[in-house]
Motif scaffolding. Sequence first.
Motif, PDB file in Angstrom:
ATOM      1  N   GLY A  46       0.821  -1.208   0.000  1.00 30.24           N
ATOM      2  CA  GLY A  46       0.000   0.000   0.000  1.00 30.24           C
ATOM      3  C   GLY A  46       0.852   1.255   0.000  1.00 30.24           C
ATOM      4  O   GLY A  46       0.551   2.238  -0.707  1.00 30.24           O
ATOM      5  N   ILE A  47       1.929   1.243   0.778  1.00 32.32           N
ATOM      6  CA  ILE A  47       2.848   2.392   0.843  1.00 32.32           C
ATOM      7  C   ILE A  47       3.634   2.501  -0.458  1.00 32.32           C
ATOM      8  O   ILE A  47       3.713   3.573  -1.069  1.00 32.32           O
ATOM      9  CB  ILE A  47       3.829   2.240   2.031  1.00 32.32           C
ATOM     10  N   ALA A  48       4.231   1.379  -0.876  1.00 30.52           N
ATOM     11  CA  ALA A  48       5.061   1.393  -2.080  1.00 30.52           C
ATOM     12  C   ALA A  48       4.257   1.795  -3.313  1.00 30.52           C
ATOM     13  O   ALA A  48       4.742   2.545  -4.169  1.00 30.52           O
ATOM     14  CB  ALA A  48       5.695   0.020  -2.289  1.00 30.52           C
ATOM     15  N   GLY A  49       3.014   1.313  -3.386  1.00 31.05           N
ATOM     16  CA  GLY A  49       2.172   1.614  -4.534  1.00 31.05           C
ATOM     17  C   GLY A  49       1.809   3.080  -4.652  1.00 31.05           C
ATOM     18  O   GLY A  49       1.384   3.538  -5.726  1.00 31.05           O
ATOM     19  N   GLU A  50       1.955   3.822  -3.553  1.00 28.02           N
ATOM     20  CA  GLU A  50       1.679   5.268  -3.570  1.00 28.02           C
ATOM     21  C   GLU A  50       2.978   6.072  -3.691  1.00 28.02           C
ATOM     22  O   GLU A  50       3.037   7.080  -4.402  1.00 28.02           O
ATOM     23  CB  GLU A  50       0.951   5.678  -2.286  1.00 28.02           C
ATOM     24  N   LEU A  51       4.042   5.644  -2.988  1.00 25.30           N
ATOM     25  CA  LEU A  51       5.286   6.415  -2.991  1.00 25.30           C
ATOM     26  C   LEU A  51       5.982   6.383  -4.349  1.00 25.30           C
ATOM     27  O   LEU A  51       6.467   7.413  -4.821  1.00 25.30           O
ATOM     28  CB  LEU A  51       6.242   5.880  -1.920  1.00 25.30           C
ATOM     29  N   LEU A  52       6.039   5.225  -4.968  1.00 25.21           N
ATOM     30  CA  LEU A  52       6.782   5.108  -6.220  1.00 25.21           C
ATOM     31  C   LEU A  52       6.203   5.986  -7.328  1.00 25.21           C
ATOM     32  O   LEU A  52       6.958   6.698  -8.013  1.00 25.21           O
ATOM     33  CB  LEU A  52       6.853   3.639  -6.655  1.00 25.21           C
ATOM     34  N   PRO A  53       4.876   6.008  -7.526  1.00 23.73           N
ATOM     35  CA  PRO A  53       4.343   6.962  -8.502  1.00 23.73           C
ATOM     36  C   PRO A  53       4.591   8.417  -8.103  1.00 23.73           C
ATOM     37  O   PRO A  53       4.764   9.291  -8.961  1.00 23.73           O
ATOM     38  CB  PRO A  53       2.843   6.649  -8.529  1.00 23.73           C
ATOM     39  N   LEU A  54       4.613   8.695  -6.796  1.00 27.92           N
ATOM     40  CA  LEU A  54       4.885  10.054  -6.321  1.00 27.92           C
ATOM     41  C   LEU A  54       6.297  10.484  -6.719  1.00 27.92           C
ATOM     42  O   LEU A  54       6.503  11.600  -7.210  1.00 27.92           O
ATOM     43  CB  LEU A  54       4.713  10.123  -4.807  1.00 27.92           C
TER      44      LEU A  54
END
Length: 455
Positions: A247-255
């Motif tokens: 959940g974290i990685a899926g948001e941070l990487l696009p950011l």
Amino acid sequence: MTIDEVVLLLKASQATGLTTLQELILRSSWEGKTYTNIAFEAHYGEECVKKIAVDLWQLLSIFCNEPINKSNFRQTLENHRLSEAHQQLIKEFNRAATAISLEFPSGPVSLNSRFYIPRPPIEELAYAEIAEPGSIICIKAPQKMGKSSLILRLLARANNQGFHTVTLDFQQADKAVFTSLDKFLYWFCVNVSRELQLEPKLNDYWDENMGSKVSCSIYFQEYLLSALSSPLVLVLNQVDWLFEHQGIAGELLPLVRSWYEQAKGVEVWQKLRLILVYSTEILVPIKLTQSPFNIGLTINLLPFTKEQVQDLAQRHGLDWTDGKDAETLMAMVGGNPYLLRLALYHLVGKGGLKGDLGQLLQQAPTEAGIYHEYLRQFVLGLGDESELRDAFYEVINSTNYVKLEPTLAYKLQSMGLINLDGDRSTPACELYRLYFRQYLKKSNSLNNNCVEQLF
């Protein structure tokens, strides 16, 4: 000759060696930098740099028996082979220097260490990339393959250019940080602020109605980056640690990807230079157009070649020019930098083996071997991961390649235990095959007696 050989030759031939400035002038001139740029980076006057350089060209002219100047320095030296006398001079210098500077391989190879083996053109490509506005570098390699040593040099180069540098290691974050995206990005911003010695002011920029990702971006754009007069090199280390928190990685990487793209049109984002460091393939479902791993400069750190192993042996004062000993050692440990350095450390005497390569290799996969302390940590770690243990057991007991479930294969690869060629898994080296066959059993639990025998 290579630039490393040029530097070694001058160090070996001069009673006073080479000063840091002299070496900087040589290496920078080899890269084609002007005296003006060299003086700026070294914080010296340009006339002083020119005077020192002229003395170096005169010295090299004597060695090469032809005129050397800044304009023909690299071209001439690259086409010039070391004479037998010069090779012997370097060999004696290495032997004497090794006796003084031998260091146990642990952690990153320090900036002043003689045992760092360059991997051209990786270093120069990375140095050039961090100088580009809004750039991003992705460094991928299994454990113990030299990522930290390379990062250390990238940060040193950035600092020398007057850049700000911050390193975040996600493995150091408390588990509570990963319970929500808001907590994680708050932790992220606070840590970057403090590393920059700026007072955290998240309450001034954080807006729940806009969401934590937008708030984080605004905080970087309007506060952190705007407060800096020079670029920021931000290293995100152990990025694959985030893969356990999809959940974290899926948001941070696009950011992170969006910050890179904003730099194309928003000047303040050009100050940000990102370095992403990870050990395995991305295990988070994410669109290619949102991934930061397929943009910028991608660096895969490969095992050492035979020539690099020979170079490392020479720096330890060993004469492996015929290549036979290098091949023998690599047949056991492959091109793993850590395993190679540990062997060479012991071979030159500090470990008590006094050059007996045969004895070292005979003992290597046993409890009496130099790698036992290192390898038993894997045994204990695999003991808690039955699926991972069984998958590795299958690989080391196969006479051919094995096709594993991708997640298991990537985890074993990130640990450095296997090589992956497409979906084909094989042991990373013969040492692992021989050692782990003794301690891993394909069962639901690791035999407790086996674990106890390790201590």
